[in-house]
Write an enzyme that holds these catalytic residues in place. Structure first.
Site, PDB file in Angstrom:
ATOM      1  N   ASN A  48      32.656  -7.013 -16.120  1.00  0.00           N
ATOM      2  CA  ASN A  48      32.558  -6.496 -14.761  1.00  0.00           C
ATOM      3  C   ASN A  48      33.358  -7.385 -13.814  1.00  0.00           C
ATOM      4  OD1 ASN A  48      30.486  -8.381 -15.346  1.00  0.00           O
ATOM      5  ND2 ASN A  48      29.223  -7.653 -13.658  1.00  0.00           N
ATOM      6  N   GLU A  50      33.719  -7.902  -9.842  1.00  0.00           N
ATOM      7  CA  GLU A  50      33.163  -7.571  -8.534  1.00  0.00           C
ATOM      8  C   GLU A  50      34.158  -7.890  -7.426  1.00  0.00           C
ATOM      9  OE1 GLU A  50      29.297  -9.446  -8.362  1.00  0.00           O
ATOM     10  OE2 GLU A  50      28.504  -8.004  -9.821  1.00  0.00           O
ATOM     11  N   CYS A  59      32.704  -1.772 -13.296  1.00  0.00           N
ATOM     12  CA  CYS A  59      31.835  -2.165 -14.407  1.00  0.00           C
ATOM     13  C   CYS A  59      32.654  -2.563 -15.639  1.00  0.00           C
ATOM     14  CB  CYS A  59      30.944  -0.995 -14.822  1.00  0.00           C
ATOM     15  SG  CYS A  59      29.743  -0.489 -13.598  1.00  0.00           S
ATOM     16  N   GLU A  61      32.297  -1.622 -18.685  1.00  0.00           N
ATOM     17  CA  GLU A  61      32.614  -0.504 -19.581  1.00  0.00           C
ATOM     18  C   GLU A  61      33.902   0.198 -19.148  1.00  0.00           C
ATOM     19  OE1 GLU A  61      29.777  -1.220 -18.086  1.00  0.00           O
ATOM     20  OE2 GLU A  61      28.037  -0.403 -19.140  1.00  0.00           O
ATOM     21  N   CYS A  92      25.993   2.632 -16.811  1.00  0.00           N
ATOM     22  CA  CYS A  92      25.680   3.416 -15.603  1.00  0.00           C
ATOM     23  C   CYS A  92      26.282   4.816 -15.726  1.00  0.00           C
ATOM     24  CB  CYS A  92      26.194   2.704 -14.357  1.00  0.00           C
ATOM     25  SG  CYS A  92      27.947   2.947 -14.029  1.00  0.00           S
ATOM     26  N   CYS A  95      30.139   5.174 -15.613  1.00  0.00           N
ATOM     27  CA  CYS A  95      30.806   4.751 -16.858  1.00  0.00           C
ATOM     28  C   CYS A  95      30.601   5.781 -17.970  1.00  0.00           C
ATOM     29  CB  CYS A  95      30.291   3.382 -17.281  1.00  0.00           C
ATOM     30  SG  CYS A  95      30.843   2.065 -16.171  1.00  0.00           S
TER      31      CYS A  95
HETATM   32  N1  THU Z   1      27.497  -3.253 -14.246  1.00  0.00           N
HETATM   33  C1  THU Z   1      28.290  -3.071 -15.342  1.00  0.00           C
HETATM   34  O1  THU Z   1      29.260  -3.809 -15.559  1.00  0.00           O
HETATM   35  N2  THU Z   1      27.968  -2.059 -16.203  1.00  0.00           N
HETATM   36  C2  THU Z   1      26.927  -1.200 -16.026  1.00  0.00           C
HETATM   37  O2  THU Z   1      26.750  -0.276 -16.802  1.00  0.00           O
HETATM   38  C3  THU Z   1      26.009  -1.388 -14.908  1.00  0.00           C
HETATM   39  C4  THU Z   1      26.363  -2.435 -13.924  1.00  0.00           C
HETATM   40  C5  THU Z   1      27.830  -4.349 -13.321  1.00  0.00           C
HETATM   41  C6  THU Z   1      28.308  -3.916 -11.975  1.00  0.00           C
HETATM   42  C7  THU Z   1      27.956  -5.105 -11.138  1.00  0.00           C
HETATM   43  O3  THU Z   1      28.985  -6.065 -11.251  1.00  0.00           O
HETATM   44  C8  THU Z   1      26.721  -5.669 -11.805  1.00  0.00           C
HETATM   45  O4  THU Z   1      26.670  -5.124 -13.102  1.00  0.00           O
HETATM   46  C9  THU Z   1      25.421  -5.348 -11.085  1.00  0.00           C
HETATM   47  O5  THU Z   1      25.318  -4.005 -10.823  1.00  0.00           O
END
Ligand code: THU
Length: 132
Positions: A48, A50, A59, A61, A92, A95
Site C-alpha cells: 500500500n 498512502e 492499496c 492489491e 477491499c 481491489c
Molecule cells: N489497504 C490495502 O492495502 N488493501 C486492502 O485491501 C485494504 C486496505 C490499505 C489502504 C491503507 O493504506 C491502509 O490499508 C488502511 O486502510
C-alpha cells in the site's frame, strides 16, 4: 481451474511478505503486502502506498495487479494478501473489482502473522462484478 501449486503459493506468500516491508503507510500505520500470479507464471508484488491527500492512497492489491499488467499480464490466476496482523484481512471492494478485470475466478489467499489462512475465489468475494 486447478489453481497454483504449493510452490507457487509459497512464492506468492514470500513475495507479499517482502513487499509489505516496502509499505508507505505513515497515516494509517496499517501495512499491507500483496502478490499476484499472472497467467504466464510471473509474480508481481505490491504494497500500500498512502498519500497526505488521503483519497490518493492505493492499496497493495491494486499496486500488484497494475504492476503485473504493466509487465504484460492479461490474466491473473491468484492473489495473496499479507498483513502483519493476528487475523487475516480480505481485499477491499475496489481491489476486488480491479482484480475481476483480469482474474474473475482468481484464487485469493489471505495470510497474516497468525495461523489462520482464508481461501476464496474472487467470484465468491465479488459476485455479480460489474463488467462491460
Ligand atoms: N489497504 C490495502 O492495502 N488493501 C486492502 O485491501 C485494504 C486496505 C490499505 C489502504 C491503507 O493504506 C491502509 O490499508 C488502511 O486502510
Amino acid at each position: 481451474m486447478t489453481g497454483p501449486t504449493d510452490a507457487q503459493w509459497a512464492a506468492l506468500a514470500a513475495s507479499a511478505r517482502r513487499a509489505c516491508g516496502n509499505t508507505w503507510s505513515p497515516y494509517s500505520r496499517f501495512p499491507v503486502g500483496a502478490a499476484v500470479l499472472a497467467g504466464d507464471g510471473a509474480v508481481a508484488a505490491g504494497c500500500n502506498v498512502e498519500n497526505a491527500s488521503s483519497g490518493l492512497t492505493v492499496c497493495a492489491e491494486r499496486v500488484a495487479v497494475f504492476r503485473a499488467v504493466a509487465e504484460g499480464a492479461r490474466a491473473i490466476d491468484a492473489l495473496v494478501v499479507y498483513t502483519p496482523t493476528a487475523e487475516p484481512v480480505t481485499p477491499c471492494g475496489a481491489c476486488r473489482q480491479v482484480l475481476a478485470e483480469f482474474g474473475p475466478d482468481a484464487a485469493v489467499r489471505c495470510i497474516c502473522d497468525g495461523e489462520r489462512v482464508l481461501d476464496y475465489r474472487l467470484s465468491d468475494l465479488l459476485p455479480h462484478a460489474f463488467s462491460l
